[in-house]
Design a protein around this motif. Structure first.
Motif, mmCIF file in Angstrom:
data_model
loop_
_atom_site.group_PDB
_atom_site.id
_atom_site.type_symbol
_atom_site.label_atom_id
_atom_site.label_comp_id
_atom_site.label_asym_id
_atom_site.label_seq_id
_atom_site.Cartn_x
_atom_site.Cartn_y
_atom_site.Cartn_z
ATOM 1 N N ASN A 140 6.848 2.810 -2.421
ATOM 2 C CA ASN A 140 7.382 1.489 -2.738
ATOM 3 C C ASN A 140 6.523 0.819 -3.817
ATOM 4 O O ASN A 140 5.899 -0.207 -3.564
ATOM 5 C CB ASN A 140 7.424 0.642 -1.459
ATOM 6 C CG ASN A 140 8.085 -0.703 -1.663
ATOM 7 O OD1 ASN A 140 8.656 -0.981 -2.713
ATOM 8 N ND2 ASN A 140 7.992 -1.554 -0.673
ATOM 9 N N PRO A 141 6.483 1.381 -5.029
ATOM 10 C CA PRO A 141 5.607 0.827 -6.063
ATOM 11 C C PRO A 141 6.018 -0.568 -6.535
ATOM 12 O O PRO A 141 5.208 -1.291 -7.095
ATOM 13 C CB PRO A 141 5.715 1.845 -7.206
ATOM 14 C CG PRO A 141 7.037 2.506 -6.997
ATOM 15 C CD PRO A 141 7.239 2.533 -5.498
ATOM 16 N N HIS A 142 7.271 -0.955 -6.299
ATOM 17 C CA HIS A 142 7.743 -2.277 -6.726
ATOM 18 C C HIS A 142 7.498 -3.340 -5.661
ATOM 19 O O HIS A 142 7.811 -4.500 -5.880
ATOM 20 C CB HIS A 142 9.224 -2.236 -7.091
ATOM 21 C CG HIS A 142 9.507 -1.291 -8.219
ATOM 22 N ND1 HIS A 142 9.139 -1.547 -9.512
ATOM 23 C CD2 HIS A 142 10.087 -0.069 -8.238
ATOM 24 C CE1 HIS A 142 9.493 -0.545 -10.288
ATOM 25 N NE2 HIS A 142 10.074 0.378 -9.540
ATOM 26 N N HIS A 143 6.970 -2.928 -4.529
ATOM 27 C CA HIS A 143 6.618 -3.837 -3.433
ATOM 28 C C HIS A 143 7.829 -4.579 -2.866
ATOM 29 O O HIS A 143 7.767 -5.758 -2.572
ATOM 30 C CB HIS A 143 5.532 -4.828 -3.858
ATOM 31 C CG HIS A 143 4.358 -4.151 -4.493
ATOM 32 N ND1 HIS A 143 3.526 -3.305 -3.797
ATOM 33 C CD2 HIS A 143 3.903 -4.148 -5.770
ATOM 34 C CE1 HIS A 143 2.599 -2.817 -4.607
ATOM 35 N NE2 HIS A 143 2.806 -3.316 -5.815
ATOM 36 N N PHE A 144 8.950 -3.847 -2.733
ATOM 37 C CA PHE A 144 10.113 -4.434 -2.071
ATOM 38 C C PHE A 144 9.757 -4.707 -0.619
ATOM 39 O O PHE A 144 8.906 -4.043 -0.032
ATOM 40 C CB PHE A 144 11.308 -3.475 -2.132
ATOM 41 C CG PHE A 144 11.836 -3.279 -3.531
ATOM 42 C CD1 PHE A 144 12.334 -4.352 -4.265
ATOM 43 C CD2 PHE A 144 11.842 -2.020 -4.110
ATOM 44 C CE1 PHE A 144 12.832 -4.163 -5.549
ATOM 45 C CE2 PHE A 144 12.345 -1.827 -5.385
ATOM 46 C CZ PHE A 144 12.829 -2.902 -6.110
ATOM 47 N N ASN A 145 10.420 -5.693 -0.035
ATOM 48 C CA ASN A 145 10.128 -6.068 1.344
ATOM 49 C C ASN A 145 11.437 -6.451 2.041
ATOM 50 O O ASN A 145 11.931 -7.560 1.861
ATOM 51 C CB ASN A 145 9.141 -7.245 1.363
ATOM 52 C CG ASN A 145 8.787 -7.682 2.765
ATOM 53 O OD1 ASN A 145 9.293 -7.136 3.748
ATOM 54 N ND2 ASN A 145 7.930 -8.676 2.880
ATOM 55 N N VAL A 146 11.985 -5.547 2.855
ATOM 56 C CA VAL A 146 13.255 -5.811 3.528
ATOM 57 C C VAL A 146 13.171 -6.978 4.504
ATOM 58 O O VAL A 146 14.193 -7.514 4.909
ATOM 59 C CB VAL A 146 13.808 -4.565 4.261
ATOM 60 C CG1 VAL A 146 14.141 -3.469 3.279
ATOM 61 C CG2 VAL A 146 12.868 -4.086 5.337
ATOM 62 N N PHE A 147 11.968 -7.385 4.862
ATOM 63 C CA PHE A 147 11.824 -8.513 5.780
ATOM 64 C C PHE A 147 11.951 -9.862 5.077
ATOM 65 O O PHE A 147 12.098 -10.888 5.720
ATOM 66 C CB PHE A 147 10.481 -8.422 6.522
ATOM 67 C CG PHE A 147 10.398 -7.208 7.409
ATOM 68 C CD1 PHE A 147 11.052 -7.174 8.628
ATOM 69 C CD2 PHE A 147 9.697 -6.089 7.002
ATOM 70 C CE1 PHE A 147 11.001 -6.050 9.433
ATOM 71 C CE2 PHE A 147 9.630 -4.964 7.800
ATOM 72 C CZ PHE A 147 10.281 -4.945 9.018
ATOM 73 N N GLU B 192 0.808 -1.210 0.000
ATOM 74 C CA GLU B 192 0.000 0.000 0.000
ATOM 75 C C GLU B 192 0.846 1.268 0.000
ATOM 76 O O GLU B 192 0.321 2.349 -0.107
ATOM 77 C CB GLU B 192 -0.893 0.025 1.247
ATOM 78 C CG GLU B 192 -1.837 -1.137 1.354
ATOM 79 C CD GLU B 192 -2.476 -1.229 2.726
ATOM 80 O OE1 GLU B 192 -2.019 -0.524 3.662
ATOM 81 O OE2 GLU B 192 -3.416 -1.994 2.886
ATOM 82 N N ASN B 193 2.142 1.153 0.110
ATOM 83 C CA ASN B 193 3.030 2.295 0.256
ATOM 84 C C ASN B 193 3.335 2.923 -1.099
ATOM 85 O O ASN B 193 3.986 2.300 -1.939
ATOM 86 C CB ASN B 193 4.325 1.845 0.942
ATOM 87 C CG ASN B 193 5.259 2.975 1.259
ATOM 88 O OD1 ASN B 193 5.112 4.087 0.761
ATOM 89 N ND2 ASN B 193 6.243 2.696 2.089
ATOM 90 N N PRO B 194 2.921 4.174 -1.325
ATOM 91 C CA PRO B 194 3.204 4.816 -2.618
ATOM 92 C C PRO B 194 4.692 5.053 -2.855
ATOM 93 O O PRO B 194 5.110 5.236 -3.987
ATOM 94 C CB PRO B 194 2.433 6.138 -2.529
ATOM 95 C CG PRO B 194 2.211 6.378 -1.080
ATOM 96 C CD PRO B 194 2.180 5.024 -0.422
#
Length: 174
Positions: A9-16, A5-7
């Motif tokens: 982060n449009p590529h939907h990266f996930n540091v976790f 949902e984060n604008p």
């Protein structure tokens, strides 16, 4: 807000997520020397020796490796003709955020150190031995920090004034 949902982060990266490329970048950026080198370059292009002088305590070998990793991550670029290193726009964004982190650390340390001093004052020391032992321990803690530079708060408080340069929200000051 989730990463989907984060604008920002449009590529939907996930540091976790271990396999996400953002995890490697986070690891590279948050290494002790990397974040300091990025912050040092905020004021403009610097030569190798100037970076080494600004980032007190880094060896030539570690600086070379750090610059290589940051260049590989495309956070810095080297101008071979001038022999200087400079931030890329992504590097500049991360470096600016690091200054906010530094300011938060300084505020937290003020509270921690003041809390320790209040606790020390309350406990009292009639012969002064505890005070001299803690001062010796502070120097030793800073000197014996592991390769990532993790020292106790006492070690940090003991060397806080001895840094060759400090970073503030206004920039890096030597």
């Amino acid at each position: 807000m989730t990463s989907s949902e984060n604008p920002k982060n449009p590529h939907h990266f996930n540091v976790f997520a271990a396999a996400c490329p953002s995890r490697k970048l986070l690891n590279d950026v948050t290494r002790r020397w990397s974040i300091l080198v990025l912050a040092a370059l905020l004021d403009g292009s610097l030569r190798f020796g100037q970076i080494r002088d600004r980032v007190d305590g880094i060896s030539d070998r570690m600086l070379s490796a750090t610059l290589g990793a940051l260049a590989e991550d495309r956070l810095i670029v080297k101008d071979d003709a001038a022999g200087t290193y400079a931030l890329t726009e992504p590097g500049r964004q991360i470096a600016r955020q690091s200054l906010e982190l530094f300011d938060s650390l300084y505020l937290a340390l003020d509270e921690i150190v003041n809390g320790q001093q209040a606790g020390d004052d309350a406990a009292g020391s009639s012969d002064g031995v505890a005070d001299s032992e803690s001062a010796a321990g502070a120097d030793g803690a800073a000197d014996s920090a592991d390769s990532e530079g993790v020292a106790g708060v006492a070690g940090v408080a003991g060397v806080a004034g001895s840094s060759a340069g400090t970073a503030t929200s206004a920039g890096v000051v030597s």
